[in-house]
Motif scaffolding. Sequence first.
Motif, PDB file in Angstrom:
ATOM      1  N   LEU A  13       0.826  -1.202   0.000  1.00  0.00           N
ATOM      2  CA  LEU A  13       0.000   0.000   0.000  1.00  0.00           C
ATOM      3  C   LEU A  13       0.863   1.255   0.000  1.00  0.00           C
ATOM      4  O   LEU A  13       0.628   2.186  -0.770  1.00  0.00           O
ATOM      5  CB  LEU A  13      -0.917   0.017   1.226  1.00  0.00           C
ATOM      6  N   LEU A  32      -4.151   7.382   1.385  1.00  0.00           N
ATOM      7  CA  LEU A  32      -4.682   6.021   1.488  1.00  0.00           C
ATOM      8  C   LEU A  32      -6.187   6.058   1.759  1.00  0.00           C
ATOM      9  O   LEU A  32      -6.964   5.322   1.159  1.00  0.00           O
ATOM     10  CB  LEU A  32      -3.962   5.300   2.628  1.00  0.00           C
ATOM     11  N   ARG A  35      -7.889   7.548  -1.565  1.00  0.00           N
ATOM     12  CA  ARG A  35      -7.873   6.669  -2.741  1.00  0.00           C
ATOM     13  C   ARG A  35      -8.716   5.418  -2.541  1.00  0.00           C
ATOM     14  O   ARG A  35      -9.193   4.821  -3.499  1.00  0.00           O
ATOM     15  CB  ARG A  35      -6.441   6.257  -3.086  1.00  0.00           C
ATOM     16  N   SER A  36      -8.880   5.001  -1.302  1.00  0.00           N
ATOM     17  CA  SER A  36      -9.641   3.779  -1.041  1.00  0.00           C
ATOM     18  C   SER A  36     -11.084   4.111  -0.688  1.00  0.00           C
ATOM     19  O   SER A  36     -11.832   3.255  -0.224  1.00  0.00           O
ATOM     20  CB  SER A  36      -9.013   2.988   0.095  1.00  0.00           C
ATOM     21  N   PHE A  40      -9.429   2.562   3.882  1.00  0.00           N
ATOM     22  CA  PHE A  40      -8.186   2.375   4.622  1.00  0.00           C
ATOM     23  C   PHE A  40      -7.944   3.491   5.623  1.00  0.00           C
ATOM     24  O   PHE A  40      -7.914   4.661   5.251  1.00  0.00           O
ATOM     25  CB  PHE A  40      -6.990   2.273   3.681  1.00  0.00           C
ATOM     26  N   GLU A  41      -7.777   3.083   6.839  1.00  0.00           N
ATOM     27  CA  GLU A  41      -7.552   4.043   7.917  1.00  0.00           C
ATOM     28  C   GLU A  41      -6.369   3.535   8.727  1.00  0.00           C
ATOM     29  O   GLU A  41      -6.539   2.961   9.793  1.00  0.00           O
ATOM     30  CB  GLU A  41      -8.821   4.109   8.774  1.00  0.00           C
TER      31      GLU A  41
ATOM     32  N   MET B   1     -14.368  -0.499   6.941  1.00  0.00           N
ATOM     33  CA  MET B   1     -13.116   0.245   7.121  1.00  0.00           C
ATOM     34  C   MET B   1     -11.989  -0.678   7.551  1.00  0.00           C
ATOM     35  O   MET B   1     -12.120  -1.462   8.478  1.00  0.00           O
ATOM     36  CB  MET B   1     -13.313   1.312   8.197  1.00  0.00           C
ATOM     37  N   TRP B   2     -10.878  -0.564   6.849  1.00  0.00           N
ATOM     38  CA  TRP B   2      -9.764  -1.471   7.103  1.00  0.00           C
ATOM     39  C   TRP B   2      -8.647  -0.826   7.875  1.00  0.00           C
ATOM     40  O   TRP B   2      -8.323   0.320   7.646  1.00  0.00           O
ATOM     41  CB  TRP B   2      -9.163  -1.968   5.803  1.00  0.00           C
ATOM     42  N   SER B   3      -8.036  -1.619   8.680  1.00  0.00           N
ATOM     43  CA  SER B   3      -6.752  -1.230   9.211  1.00  0.00           C
ATOM     44  C   SER B   3      -5.791  -2.321   8.797  1.00  0.00           C
ATOM     45  O   SER B   3      -5.676  -3.330   9.473  1.00  0.00           O
ATOM     46  CB  SER B   3      -6.817  -1.099  10.730  1.00  0.00           C
ATOM     47  N   ALA B   4      -5.186  -2.085   7.655  1.00  0.00           N
ATOM     48  CA  ALA B   4      -4.156  -2.969   7.136  1.00  0.00           C
ATOM     49  C   ALA B   4      -4.651  -4.282   6.526  1.00  0.00           C
ATOM     50  O   ALA B   4      -4.455  -4.539   5.354  1.00  0.00           O
ATOM     51  CB  ALA B   4      -3.091  -3.238   8.165  1.00  0.00           C
ATOM     52  N   SER B  98     -10.539  -2.145  -2.609  1.00  0.00           N
ATOM     53  CA  SER B  98      -9.818  -0.994  -2.071  1.00  0.00           C
ATOM     54  C   SER B  98      -8.333  -1.097  -2.397  1.00  0.00           C
ATOM     55  O   SER B  98      -7.675  -0.124  -2.754  1.00  0.00           O
ATOM     56  CB  SER B  98      -9.994  -0.920  -0.555  1.00  0.00           C
ATOM     57  N   MET B  99      -7.828  -2.294  -2.240  1.00  0.00           N
ATOM     58  CA  MET B  99      -6.440  -2.567  -2.560  1.00  0.00           C
ATOM     59  C   MET B  99      -6.142  -2.179  -4.014  1.00  0.00           C
ATOM     60  O   MET B  99      -5.173  -1.472  -4.297  1.00  0.00           O
ATOM     61  CB  MET B  99      -6.236  -4.070  -2.351  1.00  0.00           C
ATOM     62  N   ALA B 101      -7.701  -0.166  -5.880  1.00  0.00           N
ATOM     63  CA  ALA B 101      -7.824   1.271  -6.070  1.00  0.00           C
ATOM     64  C   ALA B 101      -6.509   1.979  -5.746  1.00  0.00           C
ATOM     65  O   ALA B 101      -6.179   3.002  -6.338  1.00  0.00           O
ATOM     66  CB  ALA B 101      -8.942   1.824  -5.199  1.00  0.00           C
ATOM     67  N   VAL B 102      -5.762   1.409  -4.817  1.00  0.00           N
ATOM     68  CA  VAL B 102      -4.508   2.041  -4.419  1.00  0.00           C
ATOM     69  C   VAL B 102      -3.338   1.616  -5.304  1.00  0.00           C
ATOM     70  O   VAL B 102      -2.513   2.438  -5.690  1.00  0.00           O
ATOM     71  CB  VAL B 102      -4.175   1.733  -2.936  1.00  0.00           C
ATOM     72  N   ILE B 103      -3.286   0.346  -5.633  1.00  0.00           N
ATOM     73  CA  ILE B 103      -2.094  -0.140  -6.328  1.00  0.00           C
ATOM     74  C   ILE B 103      -2.262  -0.307  -7.835  1.00  0.00           C
ATOM     75  O   ILE B 103      -1.290  -0.541  -8.548  1.00  0.00           O
ATOM     76  CB  ILE B 103      -1.631  -1.500  -5.752  1.00  0.00           C
TER      77      ILE B 103
END
Lengths: 104, 104
Positions: A13, A32, A35-36, A40-41, B1-4, B98-99, B101-103
């Motif tokens: 990421l 992050l 874009r997500s 992503f937090e 919502m993700w944290s990692a 989401s991943m 979208a970022v990469i």
Amino acid sequence: MWSAQPTNNVDLLLMGVLRRGPAHGYAIITALRERSDGEFELAEGTIYPALHRLERSGLIESALESVQGRRRRTYALTARGRKEFASRRRAWQGYVASMQAVIA
Amino acid sequence: MWSAQPTNNVDLLLMGVLRRGPAHGYAIITALRERSDGEFELAEGTIYPALHRLERSGLIESALESVQGRRRRTYALTARGRKEFASRRRAWQGYVASMQAVIA
DNA sequence: GTCTATGCATCGTTCGGCGATGTGTCCACC
DNA sequence: GGTGGACACATCGCCGAACGATGCATAGAC
């Protein structure tokens, strides 16, 4: 071949953001999130150590600057980092495909 | 919502196998390898504790049986497990999006 | 009698995530 | 002059997951 997890999503990421241009830690967190689409937090306690890790392994490099009296450390992908990102992104895609094969 | 990371890919994989029918630990390892085209090679030290974990949280249940003199513990998804699987699979798809979208 | 596949379990190390906490600046508002 | 919130970084310490190693047991092949 996987054993449970691809190597370090967080790194991927961070590199994914830096590939678009240099940025400092705080800005990466924001990027992050944006874009997500708010998904992503990442905590500061997650990304700062991760950035240090990536720098130690030579995938990114940093420069200290000062903007309006505020210190910030701006990171950029190195050449090696760029290659590594491409490689890990491929690996990630493969991982996702395998995942789908099992859970789809 | 993700944290990692999404919550526990290994659990998702195990449930992904069990959703097709009951299976015992060793068979799950094999099934994972085959369904992922050789990509997943989960260690026994990974999956047995994971199965115990899932059972403790009521998502799967087990029965001890004996086949040709060999003991085996066969696991099956519970009703809650089935729901949980569906929910976590959705979450996983969101995470992947989401991943990307970022990469991407 | 040894090796390999089947089958399960657990211990111990290692490492990453992240909440908490501390430090400091700038600006707005009262 | 004080307070509060955005900006910005760093580090400590706990928790929990992954997994290599190891041990134990059976069945069948060679």
